[in-house]
Write a protein that holds these residues in place. Structure first.
Motif: not given
Length: 340
Positions: A29-44
């Motif tokens: 779950y932590a890996d999933f949250v980290t991946a999502m955070m990285a995705f939104f950071l890239v989009m931003w």
């Protein structure tokens, strides 16, 4: 023996408990949250960039090698445009990203002209807000309701101007005197609190109409009368709670700056003008260099009522008053046929 009852023993088999996961799911779950955070950071980050920057990023991923690329805005690589960048990633957020070509200078330290411009804009907004607060207070105050038509507010190049004008049947002062009416004192006490809301200095000027006023001693005229009334307004503001140090200038302008140019003898020309000055205007008012200039005109300009008011620079020398006037002091009856 036949009487003995047979004992039947029933053995229940217990189901084995599920094996404990040991918290492995938390890692996933932590890996999933980290991946999502990285995705939104890239989009931003992509959204914060310009069209040219997005083109450069696209070209980089198409050709991340050390060879020459075709990017419209190349990163700083070792082998020129299109090469891999050796620059460190900035962690300061979107503010670290240039917003377009040539914007590298946008993050330089602002010069003094830009700082002064921002300060003037902020000061203008503060004075406009003060004027709005005054208008709302006058509209809501029952005590000031009868006098709201005698309070004129506007913004000039020197600051917020508050004018208290005479009416034909409601003068601010006793005839030919610096003694205030009770309602004039009430108005100035109300204004004192508002003036204290801003750090700006103020200028107070007194005005009369064009009717000549000559006292029995012949040395006291409209210039002295307007100056005494301006100073009486200063004292009343201080009594109402205004900080004494806010006053930068008190002047009497007699009838030199009429409000109604078409009728210099009109009652509206008899007024007290309080200007909440901008810092630039206050600096000019207190500048010794300006005061000592030899080419200062000897007569004040006569601006339009909607324009800025002359605050005493170059006012002709007023005849010396034989005695300092005090609010409440009795004055001899004027010999003029009209009042000021």
């Amino acid at each position: 023996m036949s009487d003995l009852k047979q004992v039947i023993i029933v053995r229940k088999r217990r189901k084995a408990a599920h094996a404990h996961h040991g918290g492995v799911w938390k890692v996933a779950y932590a890996d999933f949250v980290t991946a999502m955070m990285a995705f939104f950071l890239v989009m931003w980050l992509v959204g914060a960039g310009t069209k040219q920057q997005r083109a450069a990023i696209s070209e980089y991923f198409k050709n991340p090698s050390m060879t020459q690329g075709q990017s419209t805005m190349s990163p700083s690589g070792k082998m020129g445009p299109g090469g891999a960048s050796t620059s460190m990633i900035k962690l300061g957020g979107a503010l670290d990203l240039p917003k377009g070509p040539g914007d590298q200078q946008a993050f330089a330290k602002p010069n003094s002209a830009e700082v002064d411009k921002l300060a003037r804009e902020q000061e203008k907004r503060r004075l406009e807000q003060l004027m709005q607060d005054l208008k709302e207070a006058i509209a809501k105050s029952q005590a000031m309701a009868p006098y709201k038509d005698q309070l004129l507010l506007d913004i000039t190049s020197e600051g917020l101007r508050i004018q208290i004008v005479d009416k034909q049947n409601r003068p601010m002062f006793d005839t030919g005197s610096g003694v205030m009416k009770s309602y004039t004192v009430q108005i100035l006490h109300e204004l004192a609190g508002f003036v204290n809301q801003v750090p700006n200095s103020i200028s107070i000027s007194g005005h009369t109409d064009s009717a000549p006023y000559i006292r029995a001693d012949s040395a006291y005229g409209n210039w002295e009368l307007s100056a005494d009334r301006a100073n009486a307004a200063r004292r009343t503001l201080v009594e109402g709670g205004m900080q004494p140090g806010k006053v930068a200038r008190v002047v009497g302008l007699a009838a030199s700056v009429p409000f109604d140019k078409a009728d210099p003898a009109a009652a509206i020309n008899r007024r007290i003008s309080i200007v909440v000055m901008t810092k630039e205007a206050a600096r000019a008012a207190l500048s010794q260099e300006v005061a000592n200039e030899p080419d200062v005109p000897e007569a004040p300009a006569t601006p339009h009522p909607a324009e800025q008011e002359h605050l005493g620079a170059g006012v002709p020398d007023m005849p010396a008053s034989p005695a300092k006037s005090t609010v409440g002091s009795a004055l001899p009856a004027p010999r003029a046929s009209r009042r000021s």
